[in-house]
Design a protein around this motif. Structure first.
Motif, PDB file in Angstrom:
ATOM      1  N   GLU A 149      -3.020  10.078  -6.284  1.00 55.90           N
ATOM      2  CA  GLU A 149      -2.757  10.221  -7.714  1.00 55.90           C
ATOM      3  C   GLU A 149      -1.297  10.612  -7.966  1.00 55.90           C
ATOM      4  N   GLU A 150      -0.753  11.492  -7.139  1.00 53.99           N
ATOM      5  CA  GLU A 150       0.658  11.869  -7.270  1.00 53.99           C
ATOM      6  C   GLU A 150       1.563  10.661  -7.085  1.00 53.99           C
ATOM      7  N   CYS A 151       1.243   9.849  -6.084  1.00 54.19           N
ATOM      8  CA  CYS A 151       2.075   8.681  -5.795  1.00 54.19           C
ATOM      9  C   CYS A 151       1.970   7.626  -6.886  1.00 54.19           C
ATOM     10  N   GLU A 152       0.787   7.477  -7.453  1.00 55.36           N
ATOM     11  CA  GLU A 152       0.627   6.524  -8.545  1.00 55.36           C
ATOM     12  C   GLU A 152       1.426   6.980  -9.765  1.00 55.36           C
ATOM     13  N   GLU A 153       1.363   8.283 -10.056  1.00 56.62           N
ATOM     14  CA  GLU A 153       2.146   8.821 -11.178  1.00 56.62           C
ATOM     15  C   GLU A 153       3.641   8.635 -10.923  1.00 56.62           C
ATOM     16  N   ALA A 154       4.077   8.918  -9.681  1.00 55.06           N
ATOM     17  CA  ALA A 154       5.494   8.800  -9.346  1.00 55.06           C
ATOM     18  C   ALA A 154       5.977   7.364  -9.499  1.00 55.06           C
ATOM     19  N   TYR A 155       5.154   6.416  -9.071  1.00 57.32           N
ATOM     20  CA  TYR A 155       5.567   5.015  -9.200  1.00 57.32           C
ATOM     21  C   TYR A 155       5.659   4.608 -10.674  1.00 57.32           C
ATOM     22  N   ASN A 156       4.709   5.042 -11.469  1.00 60.97           N
ATOM     23  CA  ASN A 156       4.745   4.731 -12.899  1.00 60.97           C
ATOM     24  C   ASN A 156       5.987   5.320 -13.569  1.00 60.97           C
ATOM     25  N   VAL A 157       6.382   6.530 -13.139  1.00 59.98           N
ATOM     26  CA  VAL A 157       7.595   7.159 -13.676  1.00 59.98           C
ATOM     27  C   VAL A 157       8.822   6.325 -13.311  1.00 59.98           C
ATOM     28  N   ILE A 158       8.876   5.840 -12.079  1.00 59.80           N
ATOM     29  CA  ILE A 158       9.991   4.994 -11.648  1.00 59.80           C
ATOM     30  C   ILE A 158      10.098   3.756 -12.536  1.00 59.80           C
ATOM     31  N   VAL A 159       8.988   3.073 -12.695  1.00 61.48           N
ATOM     32  CA  VAL A 159       8.983   1.817 -13.452  1.00 61.48           C
ATOM     33  C   VAL A 159       9.375   2.030 -14.911  1.00 61.48           C
ATOM     34  N   LYS A 160       8.959   3.151 -15.485  1.00 62.26           N
ATOM     35  CA  LYS A 160       9.230   3.407 -16.900  1.00 62.26           C
ATOM     36  C   LYS A 160      10.653   3.889 -17.157  1.00 62.26           C
ATOM     37  N   THR A 161      11.321   4.446 -16.134  1.00 61.37           N
ATOM     38  CA  THR A 161      12.614   5.085 -16.387  1.00 61.37           C
ATOM     39  C   THR A 161      13.784   4.473 -15.631  1.00 61.37           C
ATOM     40  N   MET A 162      13.538   3.634 -14.638  1.00 57.71           N
ATOM     41  CA  MET A 162      14.633   3.084 -13.839  1.00 57.71           C
ATOM     42  C   MET A 162      14.934   1.643 -14.230  1.00 57.71           C
ATOM     43  N   ASP A 163      16.230   1.362 -14.350  1.00 57.78           N
ATOM     44  CA  ASP A 163      16.658   0.010 -14.688  1.00 57.78           C
ATOM     45  C   ASP A 163      16.551  -0.932 -13.491  1.00 57.78           C
ATOM     46  N   TRP A 164      16.717  -0.378 -12.318  1.00 59.03           N
ATOM     47  CA  TRP A 164      16.694  -1.226 -11.121  1.00 59.03           C
ATOM     48  C   TRP A 164      16.234  -0.410  -9.907  1.00 59.03           C
ATOM     49  N   VAL A 165      15.406  -1.054  -9.083  1.00 57.96           N
ATOM     50  CA  VAL A 165      15.039  -0.507  -7.766  1.00 57.96           C
ATOM     51  C   VAL A 165      15.222  -1.642  -6.771  1.00 57.96           C
ATOM     52  N   GLY A 166      16.173  -1.478  -5.874  1.00 59.97           N
ATOM     53  CA  GLY A 166      16.431  -2.492  -4.863  1.00 59.97           C
ATOM     54  C   GLY A 166      15.832  -2.103  -3.527  1.00 59.97           C
ATOM     55  N   THR A 167      15.988  -2.976  -2.552  1.00 58.79           N
ATOM     56  CA  THR A 167      15.552  -2.673  -1.192  1.00 58.79           C
ATOM     57  C   THR A 167      16.773  -2.638  -0.278  1.00 58.79           C
ATOM     58  N   THR A 168      16.689  -1.811   0.738  1.00 57.05           N
ATOM     59  CA  THR A 168      17.781  -1.718   1.710  1.00 57.05           C
ATOM     60  C   THR A 168      18.008  -3.065   2.381  1.00 57.05           C
ATOM     61  N   GLU A 169      16.914  -3.763   2.654  1.00 61.55           N
ATOM     62  CA  GLU A 169      16.994  -5.016   3.391  1.00 61.55           C
ATOM     63  C   GLU A 169      17.742  -6.107   2.617  1.00 61.55           C
ATOM     64  N   ARG A 170      17.711  -6.056   1.279  1.00 57.08           N
ATOM     65  CA  ARG A 170      18.384  -7.071   0.464  1.00 57.08           C
ATOM     66  C   ARG A 170      19.523  -6.469  -0.361  1.00 57.08           C
ATOM     67  N   MET A 171      20.071  -5.379   0.126  1.00 55.10           N
ATOM     68  CA  MET A 171      21.118  -4.694  -0.619  1.00 55.10           C
ATOM     69  C   MET A 171      22.343  -5.585  -0.830  1.00 55.10           C
ATOM     70  N   SER A 172      22.763  -6.298   0.208  1.00 59.53           N
ATOM     71  CA  SER A 172      23.972  -7.126   0.114  1.00 59.53           C
ATOM     72  C   SER A 172      23.778  -8.331  -0.786  1.00 59.53           C
ATOM     73  N   ASN A 173      22.532  -8.762  -0.952  1.00 64.89           N
ATOM     74  CA  ASN A 173      22.256  -9.938  -1.776  1.00 64.89           C
ATOM     75  C   ASN A 173      21.850  -9.596  -3.193  1.00 64.89           C
TER      76      ASN A 173
END
Length: 352
Positions: A253-277
């Motif tokens: 439940e904590e992780c689900e809440e945390a993910y929802n907070v990310i999606v609602k407040t962050m403009d972008w979430v990238g991955t390390t693997e595709r950082m250069s692209n």
């Protein structure tokens, strides 16, 4: 005759005692068998897809629940159409939630080498907050962008400060000040290995986890479950050895809440693997309108100098890899959802 009766009585007693001992032994054997059967069943389940993340699945994304059932997560942040790239050539505020071992060194170097960017010192969020509040009012030198890196063990978790960030965004929007919040996540197996290796290079976080020479057995022993969710939900301090009470007991439940907070407040979430692209060209476009600097920048790796002292993914046994996947189930689900919910097509970005 008396002696005979006494002998019979003694024999009966001995037979009775023997039977009691046999009964106790049988009962203990039965209890042992039951316990062994339960343990065998449990360990078998741990090795099945019931507990393993669906990191090879191309179908529905797993989200965690109390019964570990599979269901399709809601589309929280799937863009309907491309949005314009934010324009920071006149200045603005960029907040970067620096998750440990997810490419933060490269991103910090990128901002440090960018003109007209003021990289705030790594201090507590409460200490830098007055400067951010001043910036979002528009009270800053023209063309100057403030980049704040949230990366300190004394900071509250992102979940705890998300409401503050929302208020800062509203104020910035009211004053027509560009405002951008982002982070990066990493494929969980690589993240776990990188975190472990970091702890064995120059003592890591002050030697908090170092237990000897880097070995696969030690890796299994000290790894923390679902570190990326833990960081967002409870803060960087939860991963410190001295704060074991924060490190364990993380709930779905904590992780689900945390993910929802990310999606609602962050403009972008990238991955390390595709950082250069993706992430670096996006940041370059935001600052200058030209993605080429981000494409050309080479990723930094603080562990390269001591590669011989590190654990390498290719050398891990299947047992160690299975263990890491088991304890990073939620992080694996996050990694899949991030790649679905944050795609480059959400931006009107050319030349990439």
């Amino acid at each position: 005759m008396f002696s005979s009766r006494k002998s019979i009585k003694k024999s009966s007693y001995l037979v009775s005692a023997a039977m009691k001992r046999k009964y106790r032994f049988s009962l203990l054997a039965l209890l042992f068998f039951i316990c062994w059967s339960l343990w065998a069943t449990f360990t078998t389940l741990l090795r099945t897809e019931y507990f393993l993340p669906k990191h090879f699945s191309s179908g529905s994304v797993m989200i965690s629940g109390t019964n570990n059932s599979t269901k399709t997560s809601p589309e929280l942040h799937v863009p309907k159409e491309s949005r314009p790239i934010p324009n920071f050539r006149g200045g603005g505020v960029i907040l970067y939630m620096h998750m440990a071992k997810a490419g933060g060194t490269t991103i910090r170097e990128f901002f440090l080498s960018s003109p007209n960017v003021i990289v705030a010192p790594r201090v507590k969020f409460s200490d830098i907050l007055p400067k951010i509040k001043l910036w979002v009012t528009g009270d800053f030198q023209k063309n100057q962008t403030l980049m704040v890196e949230i990366h300190d063990g004394l900071n509250p978790s992102y979940v705890d400060i998300a409401s503050i960030i929302d208020r800062l965004r509203s104020q910035a929007h009211a004053n027509k000040v560009p405002f951008f919040v982002f982070t990066t996540v990493r494929e969980p197996l690589s993240h776990a290995i990188s975190f472990y290796n970091f702890e064995h290079l120059d003592g890591g976080r002050g030697g908090r986890y170092v237990t000897g020479k880097p070995t696969e057995e030690d890796l299994i022993k000290i790894l923390i479950p679902n570190m990326q969710c833990l960081f967002v939900a409870r803060g960087d301090i939860a991963m410190w050895k001295d704060w074991a009470t924060l490190k364990f007991g993380l709930t779905d439940e904590e992780c689900e809440e945390a993910y929802n907070v990310i999606v609602k407040t962050m403009d972008w979430v990238g991955t390390t693997e595709r950082m250069s692209n993706e992430t670096l060209p996006l940041l370059a476009s935001i600052l200058t309108g030209d993605p080429s600097k981000g494409i050309e920048m080479k990723p930094k790796n603080v562990q390269n100098k001591k590669k011989k002292d590190t654990i390498i993914k290719e050398n891990l046994s299947s047992h160690a890899i299975d263990h890491i996947w088991n304890i990073t189930r939620v992080d694996s689900e996050w990694y899949q959802k991030i790649q679905r919910d944050y795609v480059m097509s959400m931006w009107n970005l050319t030349n990439i």
